[in-house]
Structure formats: structure tokens, C-alpha cells
Design a protein around this motif. Structure first.
Motif, PDB file in Angstrom:
ATOM      1  N   PRO A 276       6.993  -2.416  -0.308  1.00 45.08           N
ATOM      2  CA  PRO A 276       6.650  -1.579  -1.465  1.00 45.08           C
ATOM      3  C   PRO A 276       6.260  -2.423  -2.682  1.00 45.08           C
ATOM      4  O   PRO A 276       6.870  -2.332  -3.750  1.00 45.08           O
ATOM      5  CB  PRO A 276       7.944  -0.797  -1.706  1.00 45.08           C
ATOM      6  CG  PRO A 276       9.020  -1.721  -1.251  1.00 45.08           C
ATOM      7  CD  PRO A 276       8.453  -2.463  -0.068  1.00 45.08           C
ATOM      8  N   ILE A 277       5.267  -3.264  -2.513  1.00 42.61           N
ATOM      9  CA  ILE A 277       4.807  -4.149  -3.583  1.00 42.61           C
ATOM     10  C   ILE A 277       3.566  -3.552  -4.239  1.00 42.61           C
ATOM     11  O   ILE A 277       2.970  -2.594  -3.728  1.00 42.61           O
ATOM     12  CB  ILE A 277       4.509  -5.557  -3.059  1.00 42.61           C
ATOM     13  CG1 ILE A 277       3.403  -5.507  -1.992  1.00 42.61           C
ATOM     14  CG2 ILE A 277       5.769  -6.182  -2.474  1.00 42.61           C
ATOM     15  CD1 ILE A 277       2.977  -6.878  -1.478  1.00 42.61           C
TER      16      ILE A 277
ATOM     17  N   HIS B   7       5.668   1.272   1.564  1.00 42.86           N
ATOM     18  CA  HIS B   7       4.372   0.626   1.759  1.00 42.86           C
ATOM     19  C   HIS B   7       3.753   0.222   0.417  1.00 42.86           C
ATOM     20  O   HIS B   7       4.198   0.660  -0.638  1.00 42.86           O
ATOM     21  CB  HIS B   7       3.435   1.577   2.517  1.00 42.86           C
ATOM     22  CG  HIS B   7       3.945   1.963   3.878  1.00 42.86           C
ATOM     23  ND1 HIS B   7       4.787   3.028   4.071  1.00 42.86           N
ATOM     24  CD2 HIS B   7       3.749   1.405   5.096  1.00 42.86           C
ATOM     25  CE1 HIS B   7       5.080   3.131   5.361  1.00 42.86           C
ATOM     26  NE2 HIS B   7       4.474   2.146   6.000  1.00 42.86           N
ATOM     27  N   PRO B   8       2.709  -0.584   0.459  1.00 42.74           N
ATOM     28  CA  PRO B   8       2.146  -1.132  -0.794  1.00 42.74           C
ATOM     29  C   PRO B   8       1.425  -0.101  -1.648  1.00 42.74           C
ATOM     30  O   PRO B   8       1.010   0.968  -1.174  1.00 42.74           O
ATOM     31  CB  PRO B   8       1.160  -2.200  -0.288  1.00 42.74           C
ATOM     32  CG  PRO B   8       1.480  -2.414   1.151  1.00 42.74           C
ATOM     33  CD  PRO B   8       2.065  -1.149   1.650  1.00 42.74           C
ATOM     34  N   THR B   9       1.252  -0.505  -2.902  1.00 43.46           N
ATOM     35  CA  THR B   9       0.403   0.234  -3.838  1.00 43.46           C
ATOM     36  C   THR B   9      -0.715  -0.701  -4.282  1.00 43.46           C
ATOM     37  O   THR B   9      -0.447  -1.806  -4.761  1.00 43.46           O
ATOM     38  CB  THR B   9       1.207   0.695  -5.064  1.00 43.46           C
ATOM     39  OG1 THR B   9       2.225   1.609  -4.660  1.00 43.46           O
ATOM     40  CG2 THR B   9       0.298   1.373  -6.086  1.00 43.46           C
TER      41      THR B   9
ATOM     42  N   THR C  23       8.270  -2.563   5.426  1.00 41.25           N
ATOM     43  CA  THR C  23       9.264  -3.468   5.994  1.00 41.25           C
ATOM     44  C   THR C  23      10.658  -2.858   6.009  1.00 41.25           C
ATOM     45  O   THR C  23      11.597  -3.494   6.477  1.00 41.25           O
ATOM     46  CB  THR C  23       9.304  -4.773   5.191  1.00 41.25           C
ATOM     47  OG1 THR C  23       9.566  -4.472   3.810  1.00 41.25           O
ATOM     48  CG2 THR C  23       7.971  -5.511   5.290  1.00 41.25           C
ATOM     49  N   ALA C  24      10.817  -1.648   5.512  1.00 36.32           N
ATOM     50  CA  ALA C  24      12.128  -0.999   5.446  1.00 36.32           C
ATOM     51  C   ALA C  24      12.194   0.149   6.445  1.00 36.32           C
ATOM     52  O   ALA C  24      11.171   0.763   6.788  1.00 36.32           O
ATOM     53  CB  ALA C  24      12.394  -0.484   4.037  1.00 36.32           C
ATOM     54  N   LEU C  25      13.394   0.434   6.901  1.00 32.85           N
ATOM     55  CA  LEU C  25      13.605   1.543   7.832  1.00 32.85           C
ATOM     56  C   LEU C  25      14.097   2.810   7.132  1.00 32.85           C
ATOM     57  O   LEU C  25      14.113   3.884   7.731  1.00 32.85           O
ATOM     58  CB  LEU C  25      14.619   1.132   8.913  1.00 32.85           C
ATOM     59  CG  LEU C  25      14.229  -0.065   9.785  1.00 32.85           C
ATOM     60  CD1 LEU C  25      15.337  -0.378  10.786  1.00 32.85           C
ATOM     61  CD2 LEU C  25      12.916   0.206  10.511  1.00 32.85           C
ATOM     62  N   GLU C  26      14.488   2.691   5.872  1.00 24.41           N
ATOM     63  CA  GLU C  26      14.978   3.841   5.144  1.00 24.41           C
ATOM     64  C   GLU C  26      13.817   4.712   4.661  1.00 24.41           C
ATOM     65  O   GLU C  26      12.714   4.214   4.403  1.00 24.41           O
ATOM     66  CB  GLU C  26      15.804   3.396   3.936  1.00 24.41           C
ATOM     67  CG  GLU C  26      17.063   2.612   4.279  1.00 24.41           C
ATOM     68  CD  GLU C  26      16.756   1.165   4.592  1.00 24.41           C
ATOM     69  OE1 GLU C  26      15.610   0.735   4.333  1.00 24.41           O
ATOM     70  OE2 GLU C  26      17.642   0.466   5.115  1.00 24.41           O
ATOM     71  N   PRO C  27      14.036   6.015   4.524  1.00 22.45           N
ATOM     72  CA  PRO C  27      12.997   6.885   3.961  1.00 22.45           C
ATOM     73  C   PRO C  27      12.691   6.503   2.517  1.00 22.45           C
ATOM     74  O   PRO C  27      13.473   5.830   1.853  1.00 22.45           O
ATOM     75  CB  PRO C  27      13.618   8.289   4.054  1.00 22.45           C
ATOM     76  CG  PRO C  27      14.730   8.169   5.036  1.00 22.45           C
ATOM     77  CD  PRO C  27      15.238   6.769   4.929  1.00 22.45           C
TER      78      PRO C  27
END
Length: 248
Positions: A140-141, A122-124, A114-118
Motif C-alpha cells: 500500500p505505497i 495495493h499501490p496508489t 503484500t498483506a493478507l488482511e482486508p
């Protein structure tokens, strides 16, 4: 990853299909006819190229895999052994996704950012996670070990281990802590995982309790009326109020 461990991982991927799909009759059938297995195999190749910084070639293998299987896995995604994509069409797995051992995804699943920054976007997913058809796990959940995600759920927050989540946004409906060993649940949702149904059932139980108490109260009132004594007079008189009246 060494050559030996690569073959070991592919063997575990193959066993995962045979163990979790009753329609899979033998290894030969899985190797030649299962698009999910093809996608995982080609991802292992693409990921090896990605780690060797052959990025263009890795992306090319990934695009070829998507063309033939309908499953898109970024070559940068880290995927553990025993990974199974059932049916598979429409599955999307993003670049910084991390997936543990013995994970199962069904068709239409998105592990997206959901983010545009490097960086980590993504999920774990922990070990032994099942994500049902059409579910979206975004950002990043972290999904703990043995998490079950129901079909079409949208998960945007961390999920504790051994928890089943359903709905939009996804909410926990069962905590199976201590219920080892955990059985495989197709599509990640047991038949009784219905939060709305549980809520209605709880309300009906409360209504039954209130009806019982109301009936007891009516019985008490009717009994006082038959004895010719008003219910209010049967209650004890407040001593302070009585002494006040006497002093007057």
C-alpha cells in the motif's frame, strides 16, 4: 459515473493509445486490435458492475477479459481516464489499487499486495506515472505524480513526485522538479538513468583529482631535492618546540 462521463473516459483512453504508441495509426486499429485497450474497456464495464455490488458478474467479466487479453485487472481497482497498457501481456492489477490520470503501464507489470488482511493492500499511483516492463510495485505505497519506474524495478517504498526509480529494490536516480513540461519517456527510463554508471563516473573524477594533487606534491618534493634542501626543513619550525630546546 454518469453515461456521459463513461464515454468521455473511454475517449481519453483511446486518445492515450494514439498519443503514446507511434505504431497506432488510427482509432479503428486501436479499437479492434489493441489488447491493452480491450482490457481497459472491459475493466470499465466490470468496475461499474462491482460498484453496483454485482460482484460475481464483475469477476466473470474480469476473467473473460484476462482469457482474451492476458491482462488481469481486479474489478475493484479504481483507474482514472487516459490509462494505457502497452503490449500488456502479464500485467496484474490488484483489488485496492488506485490509479490516477494519464498513467502508462508496460508488459509484465504487477501492482500487487503484500498483506493478507482486508483493507488497502495495493499501490496508489498518481497522475502521469509510467511503469516500465516487468516492474513490480508492491504494498500500500504511493507513487507521486510524474513518477517514472524503470523496467524490472521492484518498488516497496513511497516515491516522491517527479522522481525516476530503478533497480532492486528501486532507488531514485533523477529528480526532475521544475522541469515542466515533462515529456513522455517510453518504459519510464531515460537513457542516462544508470545509477551504477553515475557512481563509477564519480569515482573516476575523484581519482583524477587525487592524481593531480599527487603530481603537484611530487613536483614540490623534487624541487626541494634539486635545491639541496630537505622538504622537512623547508617547513616552518614550531615555535613552542624551539623555545623548549633553548631552555634546555
Amino acid at each position: 459515473m454518469s453515461e456521459t462521463s463513461t464515454f468521455k473516459t473511454l475517449d481519453l483512453d483511446l486518445r492515450a493509445v494514439l498519443e503514446r504508441d507511434p505504431a497506432a495509426r488510427n482509432r479503428l486499429e486501436v479499437i479492434f486490435l489493441y489488447a491493452g485497450f480491450h482490457a481497459v474497456f472491459l475493466h470499465r464495464v466490470a468496475h461499474g458492475l462491482w460498484r453496483r455490488r454485482l460482484r460475481f458478474l464483475a469477476r466473470f467479466v474480469s476473467v473473460v477479459s484476462r482469457f482474451f487479453t492476458g491482462i488481469e485487472i481486479h474489478p475493484g481497482a479504481v483507474i482514472g481516464p487516459g490509462f494505457f497498457i502497452d503490449h500488456g501481456f502479464g500485467v496484474v492489477i490488484g483489488e485496492t489499487t488506485e490509479i490516477g490520470r494519464d498513467v502508462t503501464l508496460y508488459q509484465g507489470v504487477t501492482l500487487g499486495g503484500t498483506a493478507l488482511e482486508p483493507g488497502k493492500r495495493h499501490p496508489t499511483l498518481g497522475d502521469d506515472v509510467i511503469v516500465g516492463a516487468g516492474a513490480k510495485v508492491l504494498g500500500p505505497i504511493t507513487l507521486g505524480d510524474c513518477v517514472r519506474v524503470g523496467s524490472n524495478a521492484v518498488v516497496v517504498k513511497d516515491v516522491a513526485p517527479k522522481t525516476t526509480v530503478v533497480g532492486i529494490p528501486a532507488k531514485p536516480v533523477a529528480d526532475r522538479a521544475g522541469s515542466q513540461p515533462l515529456a513522455f519517456v517510453a518504459y519510464g527510463t531515460a537513457r542516462d538513468a544508470d545509477p551504477a554508471g553515475h557512481a563509477v563516473a564519480g569515482m573516476l573524477e575523484q581519482i583524477d583529482v587525487l592524481k593531480t594533487r599527487l603530481a603537484e606534491l611530487e613536483k614540490h618534493l623534487n624541487g626541494d631535492a634539486l635545491q639541496g634542501t630537505p622538504w622537512t626543513e623547508s617547513r616552518p619550525v614550531n615555535e613552542d618546540a624551539k623555545s623548549g630546546e633553548d631552555s634546555k
